[in-house]
Design a protein around this motif. Structure first.
Motif, PDB file in Angstrom:
ATOM      1  N   ASP A  33      -5.675  59.386  62.609  1.00 36.44           N
ATOM      2  CA  ASP A  33      -5.070  58.490  61.311  1.00 36.44           C
ATOM      3  C   ASP A  33      -3.937  57.730  61.796  1.00 36.44           C
ATOM      4  OD1 ASP A  33      -6.928  59.821  59.697  1.00 36.44           O
ATOM      5  OD2 ASP A  33      -5.680  60.951  58.719  1.00 36.44           O
ATOM      6  N   LEU A  34      -2.901  58.117  62.304  1.00 33.76           N
ATOM      7  CA  LEU A  34      -1.849  57.541  63.135  1.00 33.76           C
ATOM      8  C   LEU A  34      -2.544  56.356  63.956  1.00 33.76           C
ATOM      9  CD1 LEU A  34       0.605  60.204  63.906  1.00 33.76           C
ATOM     10  CD2 LEU A  34       1.058  58.333  62.048  1.00 33.76           C
ATOM     11  N   PHE A  35      -3.494  56.798  64.827  1.00 34.95           N
ATOM     12  CA  PHE A  35      -4.012  55.874  65.910  1.00 34.95           C
ATOM     13  C   PHE A  35      -4.626  54.646  64.963  1.00 34.95           C
ATOM     14  CE2 PHE A  35      -6.954  53.900  68.601  1.00 34.95           C
ATOM     15  CZ  PHE A  35      -6.366  53.904  70.155  1.00 34.95           C
ATOM     16  N   GLY A  41      -0.808  47.241  68.024  1.00 34.01           N
ATOM     17  CA  GLY A  41      -1.863  47.293  68.888  1.00 34.01           C
ATOM     18  C   GLY A  41      -1.780  48.569  69.792  1.00 34.01           C
ATOM     19  N   LEU A  42      -3.135  49.541  69.668  1.00 35.22           N
ATOM     20  CA  LEU A  42      -3.114  50.698  70.360  1.00 35.22           C
ATOM     21  C   LEU A  42      -4.474  50.637  71.209  1.00 35.22           C
ATOM     22  CD1 LEU A  42      -1.870  53.355  68.264  1.00 35.22           C
ATOM     23  CD2 LEU A  42      -0.711  52.517  70.259  1.00 35.22           C
ATOM     24  N   GLY A  43      -4.543  50.936  72.285  1.00 36.32           N
ATOM     25  CA  GLY A  43      -5.792  51.083  73.037  1.00 36.32           C
ATOM     26  C   GLY A  43      -5.774  52.230  74.046  1.00 36.32           C
ATOM     27  N   ASN A  54      -7.589  50.415  68.330  1.00 37.28           N
ATOM     28  CA  ASN A  54      -7.384  50.409  66.885  1.00 37.28           C
ATOM     29  C   ASN A  54      -7.555  49.188  66.170  1.00 37.28           C
ATOM     30  OD1 ASN A  54      -5.036  49.016  67.402  1.00 37.28           O
ATOM     31  ND2 ASN A  54      -3.541  50.432  66.259  1.00 37.28           N
ATOM     32  N   GLU A  55      -7.466  48.940  64.760  1.00 34.85           N
ATOM     33  CA  GLU A  55      -7.829  47.713  64.272  1.00 34.85           C
ATOM     34  C   GLU A  55      -6.775  46.649  64.402  1.00 34.85           C
ATOM     35  OE1 GLU A  55      -9.545  47.948  60.175  1.00 34.85           O
ATOM     36  OE2 GLU A  55     -10.531  49.555  60.751  1.00 34.85           O
ATOM     37  N   THR A  56      -5.573  46.969  64.593  1.00 32.72           N
ATOM     38  CA  THR A  56      -4.439  46.101  64.783  1.00 32.72           C
ATOM     39  C   THR A  56      -4.610  45.367  66.334  1.00 32.72           C
ATOM     40  OG1 THR A  56      -2.975  47.367  63.668  1.00 32.72           O
ATOM     41  CG2 THR A  56      -1.647  45.815  64.832  1.00 32.72           C
TER      42      THR A  56
END
Length: 160
Positions: A33-35, A41-43, A54-56
């Motif tokens: 959920d956090l990711f 932006g996370l990858g 992630n979507e961001t």
């Protein structure tokens, strides 16, 4: 549950171990959920290929769906001007397994435009294998503001 048959005092005994995995499942869901919902932006990449985004990150890079980025060579997303030092940062995170300090870089969006970012990288284990997780934020607004302030300062200097 794990079961083992163990010789003990001349007889074979059965030893069973039960483990409550509900807490682990809960923690995994919290991480997911956090990711997924992080405002940055996370990858995660492995062998230079994106395996989770992630979507961001997807939105900042101009992609409609994070799945479009899965499998992409991560160096394709780096501005050619930054490739030399980014390769070294990637190597350090992947081979030396140490977190890499924050660094300003430039990413290339899907449409070819440049996105200035602040990137942090750290080694992780993803699905049982070594990988690297990156976190990044856009510096676009800050860079635009810096450019505008520099232009205004130059104009004021000319007026003197």
């Amino acid at each position: 549950m794990s079961v083992a048959h163990i010789p003990f005092e001349g007889k074979v005994r059965t030893l069973g171990i039960m483990r409550d995995l509900s807490e682990l499942t809960s923690q995994k869901q919290l991480y997911e959920d956090l990711f997924r919902n992080a405002p940055i932006g996370l990858g995660i990449y492995r062998n230079f290929k994106a395996v989770k985004v992630n979507e961001t990150a997807s939105r900042l890079l101009g992609y409609g769906d994070p799945e479009e980025l899965i499998g992409i060579q991560v160096l394709q997303l780096v501005c050619p001007d930054d490739l030399t030092f980014v390769r070294e940062r990637v190597r350090k995170a992947m081979e030396d397994r140490v977190p890499v300090p924050p660094m300003e870089e430039k990413f290339v969006r899907k449409d070819g435009s440049i996105l200035p970012v602040l990137v942090l990288s750290q080694p992780v284990v993803f699905e049982g294998e070594d990988a690297v997780q990156i976190a990044f934020v856009s510096l676009e607004e800050r860079k635009e503001l810096e450019d505008r302030l520099a232009r205004e300062a130059a104009m004021q200097e000319q007026e003197k």
